[in-house]
Design a protein around this motif. Structure first.
Motif, PDB file in Angstrom:
ATOM      1  N   LEU A 185       0.864  -1.074   0.010  1.00  0.00           N
ATOM      2  CA  LEU A 185      -0.008   0.121   0.069  1.00  0.00           C
ATOM      3  C   LEU A 185       0.809   1.154  -0.023  1.00  0.00           C
ATOM      4  O   LEU A 185       0.365   2.177  -0.571  1.00  0.00           O
ATOM      5  N   TRP A 197      -4.514   4.977  -1.011  1.00  0.00           N
ATOM      6  CA  TRP A 197      -3.440   4.049  -0.554  1.00  0.00           C
ATOM      7  C   TRP A 197      -2.796   4.355   0.794  1.00  0.00           C
ATOM      8  O   TRP A 197      -2.446   3.321   1.561  1.00  0.00           O
ATOM      9  N   ARG A 200      -5.099   3.402   3.552  1.00  0.00           N
ATOM     10  CA  ARG A 200      -5.372   2.011   3.593  1.00  0.00           C
ATOM     11  C   ARG A 200      -3.985   1.556   4.688  1.00  0.00           C
ATOM     12  O   ARG A 200      -4.191   0.705   5.377  1.00  0.00           O
TER      13      ARG A 200
END
Length: 381
Positions: A185, A197, A200
């Protein structure tokens, strides 16, 4: 300012990657019939065409050759040809029969030997997608990353955070695949600049803070039950010094891009691994207890690559002496694991007495070696 010795050692490693290892794996290490990456070379220096093939290895090799292109360590046209070939092979032979995700292992004849879909494997496919986009602006790779994360969230995502191990029964959940999801990520954020990203990745950092990091012993825990409670099993006592180092590097990366100070965790893990992780020969061991007793006195090569990366980011964070530790790690890695007889190859593991027991050159290790040299070159630039 990096020392002259570190610059010279790093230059030697870069040359080894560019002149020997990448060319060998990019030529002999690729099956000319179907563009698959071979699993390993034998001790004789010959490619092992009879070995079963882990799909994660295909993903790692796509990452490796993509990043080699991005770094200017190999011709970009040749690198893209290799990566596109492995990607095509993976979709043709490795895609799960359901059409979602990838299987775990192929037999030597490229039929499916193990059809389970494993979180750890898919973390590396995400990582390879990030590298393909970074190196070649491959929109298909970015689309595949979106498909994979959607599949993982839908099939394996959990209310308690993170994901299940895969589509199979197991008594545990592991930090290790989540660590590599964190890496993937962060890599996707680096390649695209898209903040989703990084967000996350922040979710996994939350798991690290609340579950993986054990403040009592200053260690990283490996195995949990399905509620993220430490597993009641002897395996729960295993601490992997290599993983402590890997997290140090990742935590400092997350700190740079998120602004979240991770020093308390990075310094603690680094110091714990330095204190408890080394065998007498200066190599990191495969497993110790939370209080430092030896559980696995064997020594794989990859923890030394993680020691290099961790030490250099610690040096950049102001940790006194870390750069010297990185230099020594590069020296020991070369002396203990790199083949003199077969240029570009290496061994995988030594026993407690520093005798070779993993005498094949695993394709999966090339990813670790490239990353360590990449971090060293950037540090010395």
């Amino acid at each position: 300012m990096p020392s002259t010795q570190l610059k010279e050692k790093t230059a030697g490693w870069v040359n080894w990657m560019k002149q020997h290892s990448l060319p060998r794996w990019g030529a002999e290490g690729i099956n000319p019939e179907n563009a698959a990456a071979y699993e390993q070379f034998l001790f004789s220096g010959a490619v092992d065409s009879s070995a079963r093939m882990r799909m994660r290895v295909q993903a790692r090799q796509m990452y490796t050759f993509s990043m080699a292109s991005a770094l200017g360590w190999m011709d970009s046209v040749e690198a893209k040809r290799i990566v596109d070939g492995i990607a095509g092979f993976s979709m043709r032979y490795g895609q799960h029969p359901s059409g979602e995700g990838f299987v775990h292992i192929l037999a030597a004849d490229y039929t499916i030997a193990d059809s389970k879909r494993d979180l750890y494997d898919h973390a590396f496919f995400l990582l390879s997608c990030a590298a393909r986009y970074k190196a070649f602006k491959d929109e298909a790779a970015l689309a595949l990353a979106e498909q994979i994360i959607a599949f993982l969230d839908r099939e394996f995502g959990q209310v308690g955070g993170g994901w299940l191990e895969g589509d199979y029964d197991t008594d545990r959940r592991r930090q290790n695949p989540h660590m590599h999801m964190f890496e993937a990520l962060l890599s996707l954020h680096n390649a695209t600049g898209n903040g989703k990203w990084l967000a996350r990745a922040g979710e996994i950092f939350g798991l690290f803070e609340t579950r993986f990091f054990d403040a009592k012993f200053g260690v990283l825990r490996e195995f949990f039950d399905h509620s993220w409670t430490l597993l009641e099993h002897p395996d729960a006592d295993i601490i992997e010094p290599g993983h402590l180092m890997e997290w140090v590097w990742l935590l400092r990366w997350y700190e740079r891009v998120s602004g979240h100070n991770t020093s308390v965790y990075a310094d603690t893990l680094y110091e714990k691994a330095l204190t408890d992780g080394f065998a007498d020969d200066g190599l990191l061991m495969d497993g110790v207890s939370p209080t430092g007793e030896v559980i696995k006195g064997t020594k794989r090569s990859w923890p030394m690559t993680e020691l290099v990366k961790a030490s250099l980011v610690q040096a950049q964070a102001g940790y006194v002496g870390a750069e010297d530790i990185a230099l020594e790690a590069l020296n020991r890695l070369e002396e203990a694991y790199i083949s003199r007889e077969h240029l570009g190859l290496y061994v995988d593991q030594l026993d407690e007495h520093s005798l070779v027991i993993g005498d094949t050159a695993q394709a999966s290790i090339l990813y670790h070696l490239l990353a360590a040299v990449m971090v060293a070159e950037a540090h010395c630039a």
